[in-house]
Design an enzyme around this catalytic site. Sequence first.
Site, PDB file in Angstrom:
ATOM      1  N   ASP B  75      -1.325 -11.236  18.585  1.00  0.00           N
ATOM      2  CA  ASP B  75       0.037 -12.211  19.456  1.00  0.00           C
ATOM      3  C   ASP B  75       1.164 -12.955  18.854  1.00  0.00           C
ATOM      4  O   ASP B  75       1.522 -13.836  18.975  1.00  0.00           O
ATOM      5  CB  ASP B  75       0.080 -12.674  20.341  1.00  0.00           C
ATOM      6  CG  ASP B  75      -0.951 -14.599  19.570  1.00  0.00           C
ATOM      7  OD1 ASP B  75      -1.833 -14.042  18.803  1.00  0.00           O
ATOM      8  OD2 ASP B  75      -1.472 -14.799  20.371  1.00  0.00           O
ATOM      9  N   CYS B  78      -1.707 -14.454  15.116  1.00  0.00           N
ATOM     10  CA  CYS B  78      -3.313 -14.300  14.728  1.00  0.00           C
ATOM     11  C   CYS B  78      -3.452 -14.461  13.164  1.00  0.00           C
ATOM     12  O   CYS B  78      -4.561 -15.660  12.070  1.00  0.00           O
ATOM     13  CB  CYS B  78      -3.402 -12.585  14.306  1.00  0.00           C
ATOM     14  SG  CYS B  78      -1.942 -11.703  13.213  1.00  0.00           S
ATOM     15  N   HIS B 268      -0.670  -7.457  10.616  1.00  0.00           N
ATOM     16  CA  HIS B 268      -1.849  -8.275  11.737  1.00  0.00           C
ATOM     17  C   HIS B 268      -2.888  -8.715  10.252  1.00  0.00           C
ATOM     18  O   HIS B 268      -2.912  -7.829   9.573  1.00  0.00           O
ATOM     19  CB  HIS B 268      -2.249  -7.052  12.321  1.00  0.00           C
ATOM     20  CG  HIS B 268      -3.955  -7.729  13.310  1.00  0.00           C
ATOM     21  ND1 HIS B 268      -3.716  -8.928  14.178  1.00  0.00           N
ATOM     22  CD2 HIS B 268      -5.073  -7.879  13.568  1.00  0.00           C
ATOM     23  CE1 HIS B 268      -4.122  -9.095  15.043  1.00  0.00           C
ATOM     24  NE2 HIS B 268      -4.942  -8.650  14.378  1.00  0.00           N
TER      25      HIS B 268
END
Lengths: 193, 275
Positions: B75, B78, B268
């Site tokens: 989101d 992370c 990510h």
Amino acid sequence: MLDVSRVQKELMEVERDKLSGVSIQILGSSLSHMQGTIEGPSGTPYEGGVFTIDIQLPSAYPFEPPKMQFITRVWHPNISSQNGAICLDILKDQWSPALTLKTALLSLQALLSTPEPGDPQDAVVAEQYLKHYSTYVSTARYWTETFAKRSSIGLQEKVMKFVEMGFSEDAALGALQSTGGDENAALEKLCSG
Amino acid sequence: MEMVLDLDGDRPRDDEIMAQHYAIRAEEAGKISFLGNKEPLSTLAAEYELGNSIFKTKIEKLGEIYGAIRRTRGDGNCFFRAFMFSYLENLLETKNNLEAARVKDSVEKCKQTLLDLGHAEFTFEDFLASFTEQLDAVQDVTLSVDKLVDNCRDQAISDSVVMFFRFITSGEIRKRADFFEPFIFGTSGMAVQQFCRTSVEPMGEESDHVHITALSDALGVPIRIVYLDSSVGDGGKTVEVNFHDFIPSELSQEKVKPPVMLLYRPGHYDILYEK
């Protein structure tokens, strides 16, 4: 759950800092709905105007931005001339809990000084700003005179009337504000108080 | 006064845009909690079974050193959530009370930096308290890893700590603006203030090496980032898993093993565990 203690601290900060030209009033008993005012920046067509802004706090505030919308009608590329909706990044995805209601209102004041016609909220105003700048300036100034000054000038006159009757300026202003500017109700309040 | 909408093709109102924004986030939230369970590294290999051979080779090499992975929600927060849990879990498992005391000193310095930069204390004091509460919690010998996981899955706690990290990351960058400016301008073309306002302080803004350097320096905590991407070295002859250790300047002369190890795949961060 709205972070009530944070909101209270914010209101105290605004109250303490009289020089910022920004004020906030709570509406009713809940802290989730209030009204802010900013002064039109000098050297702009908004100079001399006082602009009222409706403020609603979502329950996730300060993690979600306050909802702000101009109540006072204003002619500006990034503010809807129809409904006062505002186009400003910090009120959307660029909001951060590091900001406050005060800094958000100051950003609105800055927005009045530096319109961004390339990212408009009101397409008509933006087009006028880009193509007929002097017409934009005179229209914005006219709107300021018509919508942003009437109430404040009117209010000052009413206050002075009460001062001539022997009431203090603070008491007169307080009474007028609490009665929404209704002179008769304010007088009744002053006499009974 | 009656206001009529849509007279002149106005764009959507701010709250309508925000509603959509949160709907997208909520959809993401439905897929994974802030923090997953610890999984063997083989689940990562399974993800790439049909994919790119470079990834497969790299995951095999990864498996020589690392044994497990813990995923985080994608989101935009992370990196901060992964750092939060990984660091606290390390403190809990090592019972390193000296380190806990040291990091609290760093937190105090960060607080002073924020005040010096003109932030009103009330804007960050609750977030700061959320982090120090977690530091206190992991010093309690009765706290289990499961309970720490629960704490870090609690939205109020997790968001508050993420926001504290965003505050001090921004504070560190602005305090040492001369140092960070070339990195920031080089990758984003932004000035330092603008970068902090638009890419550090808002929730959900992704982190890159500037954020990692700043957080690591601010707290004095070394961070290892292991990169899983399709890059190959030596003209494609060798496939190595690259990693970089972010070492705070006061520790730069020592040989340190970062307590926080994260796996980076473009966009990510997840948590890695050594074997």
